[in-house]
Motif scaffolding. Structure first.
Motif, PDB file in Angstrom:
ATOM      1  N   LEU A   1      74.633 -26.544  -8.893  1.00 19.73           N
ATOM      2  CA  LEU A   1      74.876 -26.102  -7.519  1.00 19.73           C
ATOM      3  C   LEU A   1      76.317 -25.642  -7.352  1.00 19.73           C
ATOM      4  O   LEU A   1      76.593 -24.729  -6.576  1.00 19.73           O
ATOM      5  N   LYS A   2      77.227 -26.257  -8.090  1.00 22.64           N
ATOM      6  CA  LYS A   2      78.640 -25.879  -8.006  1.00 22.64           C
ATOM      7  C   LYS A   2      78.820 -24.415  -8.427  1.00 22.64           C
ATOM      8  O   LYS A   2      79.516 -23.649  -7.766  1.00 22.64           O
ATOM      9  N   GLU A   3      78.159 -24.018  -9.528  1.00 24.73           N
ATOM     10  CA  GLU A   3      78.245 -22.625  -9.978  1.00 24.73           C
ATOM     11  C   GLU A   3      77.644 -21.681  -8.933  1.00 24.73           C
ATOM     12  O   GLU A   3      78.200 -20.616  -8.665  1.00 24.73           O
ATOM     13  N   LEU A   4      76.507 -22.071  -8.364  1.00 21.13           N
ATOM     14  CA  LEU A   4      75.888 -21.252  -7.319  1.00 21.13           C
ATOM     15  C   LEU A   4      76.822 -21.137  -6.119  1.00 21.13           C
ATOM     16  O   LEU A   4      76.999 -20.052  -5.565  1.00 21.13           O
ATOM     17  N   TYR A   5      77.420 -22.235  -5.727  1.00 24.50           N
ATOM     18  CA  TYR A   5      78.348 -22.241  -4.598  1.00 24.50           C
ATOM     19  C   TYR A   5      79.500 -21.259  -4.824  1.00 24.50           C
ATOM     20  O   TYR A   5      79.831 -20.450  -3.944  1.00 24.50           O
ATOM     21  N   LEU A   6      80.100 -21.312  -6.000  1.00 24.62           N
ATOM     22  CA  LEU A   6      81.226 -20.428  -6.301  1.00 24.62           C
ATOM     23  C   LEU A   6      80.795 -18.966  -6.276  1.00 24.62           C
ATOM     24  O   LEU A   6      81.503 -18.116  -5.741  1.00 24.62           O
ATOM     25  N   HIS A   7      79.628 -18.683  -6.825  1.00 22.94           N
ATOM     26  CA  HIS A   7      79.105 -17.310  -6.805  1.00 22.94           C
ATOM     27  C   HIS A   7      78.795 -16.874  -5.367  1.00 22.94           C
ATOM     28  O   HIS A   7      79.126 -15.749  -4.969  1.00 22.94           O
ATOM     29  N   TYR A   8      78.156 -17.746  -4.620  1.00 25.32           N
ATOM     30  CA  TYR A   8      77.805 -17.444  -3.229  1.00 25.32           C
ATOM     31  C   TYR A   8      79.061 -17.094  -2.427  1.00 25.32           C
ATOM     32  O   TYR A   8      79.079 -16.117  -1.682  1.00 25.32           O
ATOM     33  N   LYS A   9      80.107 -17.899  -2.599  1.00 25.62           N
ATOM     34  CA  LYS A   9      81.363 -17.643  -1.882  1.00 25.62           C
ATOM     35  C   LYS A   9      81.964 -16.294  -2.259  1.00 25.62           C
ATOM     36  O   LYS A   9      82.574 -15.639  -1.420  1.00 25.62           O
ATOM     37  N   GLU A  10      81.799 -15.884  -3.498  1.00 26.42           N
ATOM     38  CA  GLU A  10      82.293 -14.570  -3.922  1.00 26.42           C
ATOM     39  C   GLU A  10      81.505 -13.444  -3.256  1.00 26.42           C
ATOM     40  O   GLU A  10      82.059 -12.413  -2.912  1.00 26.42           O
ATOM     41  N   GLN A  11      80.195 -13.652  -3.097  1.00 23.98           N
ATOM     42  CA  GLN A  11      79.318 -12.621  -2.556  1.00 23.98           C
ATOM     43  C   GLN A  11      79.305 -12.587  -1.036  1.00 23.98           C
ATOM     44  O   GLN A  11      79.111 -11.528  -0.435  1.00 23.98           O
ATOM     45  N   HIS A  12      79.461 -13.756  -0.436  1.00 21.20           N
ATOM     46  CA  HIS A  12      79.369 -13.860   1.018  1.00 21.20           C
ATOM     47  C   HIS A  12      80.339 -14.950   1.492  1.00 21.20           C
ATOM     48  O   HIS A  12      80.130 -16.131   1.199  1.00 21.20           O
ATOM     49  N   PRO A  13      81.351 -14.591   2.224  1.00 22.62           N
ATOM     50  CA  PRO A  13      82.332 -15.584   2.679  1.00 22.62           C
ATOM     51  C   PRO A  13      81.667 -16.694   3.496  1.00 22.62           C
ATOM     52  O   PRO A  13      80.791 -16.431   4.310  1.00 22.62           O
ATOM     53  N   THR A  14      82.100 -17.901   3.233  1.00 23.62           N
ATOM     54  CA  THR A  14      81.615 -19.042   3.993  1.00 23.62           C
ATOM     55  C   THR A  14      82.736 -20.059   4.137  1.00 23.62           C
ATOM     56  O   THR A  14      83.593 -20.180   3.256  1.00 23.62           O
ATOM     57  N   LYS A  15      82.701 -20.777   5.242  1.00 22.75           N
ATOM     58  CA  LYS A  15      83.662 -21.851   5.472  1.00 22.75           C
ATOM     59  C   LYS A  15      83.109 -23.193   5.006  1.00 22.75           C
ATOM     60  O   LYS A  15      83.795 -24.204   5.095  1.00 22.75           O
TER      61      LYS A  15
END
Length: 152
Positions: free
Chosen positions: A7-21
Motif C-alpha cells: 500500500l505504501k508503494e501505491l500511496y506514493l504513486h497515487y500522490k504523484e498522479q493525483h495530489p492528496t493531503k
C-alpha cells in the motif's frame, strides 16, 4: 498501471498522479474502502442514496483519525479531503480499479486480519443498497473472488 507490492508503494504513486493531503495511514483507510466504491460505480450512475453513502463514508473515515485532529475544523478539513478523494476515484475508476484491487489483494495476503474489515464493509453497503441490481451483484461477486474474501 502496475500493481504494487505494498500500500505504501501505491500511496506514493497515487500522490504523484493525483495530489492528496491524506497521509499514508489515512490513504490506507481509503484503500480499505475502495471495494465499496466499486459497488457504487458498478452501474455507472451515482444516485442520491449512493451520494449520501459517500458523504457518510467521508465522515466515518475522518472520524477514524479524530484523536489526531486538534479541532473540529481540522476534522472537517480531513472529511472534505476524504470526500474529494472518494469522488476522484469514482470519476477515474477505470484508471485505478485494477491497481487498487491488485495492491489490496497483495496487502490482504500479507495482512489477512484486514480481510474481515473489507468483507464487512462491502456486505454492509450491499445490504444498505437494497437494490440488488445485477451490476451490483456481479461486482460484489467479482470483489469477493478477486480479493479472496469468499470465506470471510
Amino acid at each position: 498501471m502496475p500493481a504494487f507490492k505494498s500500500l505504501k508503494e501505491l500511496y506514493l504513486h497515487y500522490k504523484e498522479q493525483h495530489p492528496t493531503k491524506l497521509n499514508y495511514e489515512q490513504f490506507g483507510a481509503l484503500a480499505s474502502f475502495f471495494p465499496t466504491l466499486l459497488l457504487i460505480h458498478s452501474d455507472g450512475v451515482i444516485d442520491k442514496q449512493e451520494s449520501i453513502y459517500i458523504e457518510k463514508l467521508s465522515v466515518s473515515l475522518s472520524n477514524l483519525f479524530r484523536e489526531e485532529r486538534s479541532s473540529e475544523g481540522a476534522l472537517k478539513m480531513l472529511q472534505t479531503e476524504f470526500k474529494t478523494q472518494l469522488e476522484y476515484l469514482l470519476n477515474h475508476m477505470e484508471e485505478w480499479q485494477d491497481t487498487f484491487l491488485d495492491t489490496l489483494k497483495m496487502h490482504l495476503t500479507q495482512n489477512p486480519e484486514s480481510k474481515y474489515l473489507i468483507a464487512n464493509a462491502i456486505e454492509i453497503f450491499a445490504v444498505a443498497a437494497h437494490k440488488n441490481k445485477a451490476e451490483e451483484v456481479n461486482m460484489l461477486q467479482h470483489i469477493r473472488e478477486r480479493l479472496e474474501l469468499k470465506d470471510e
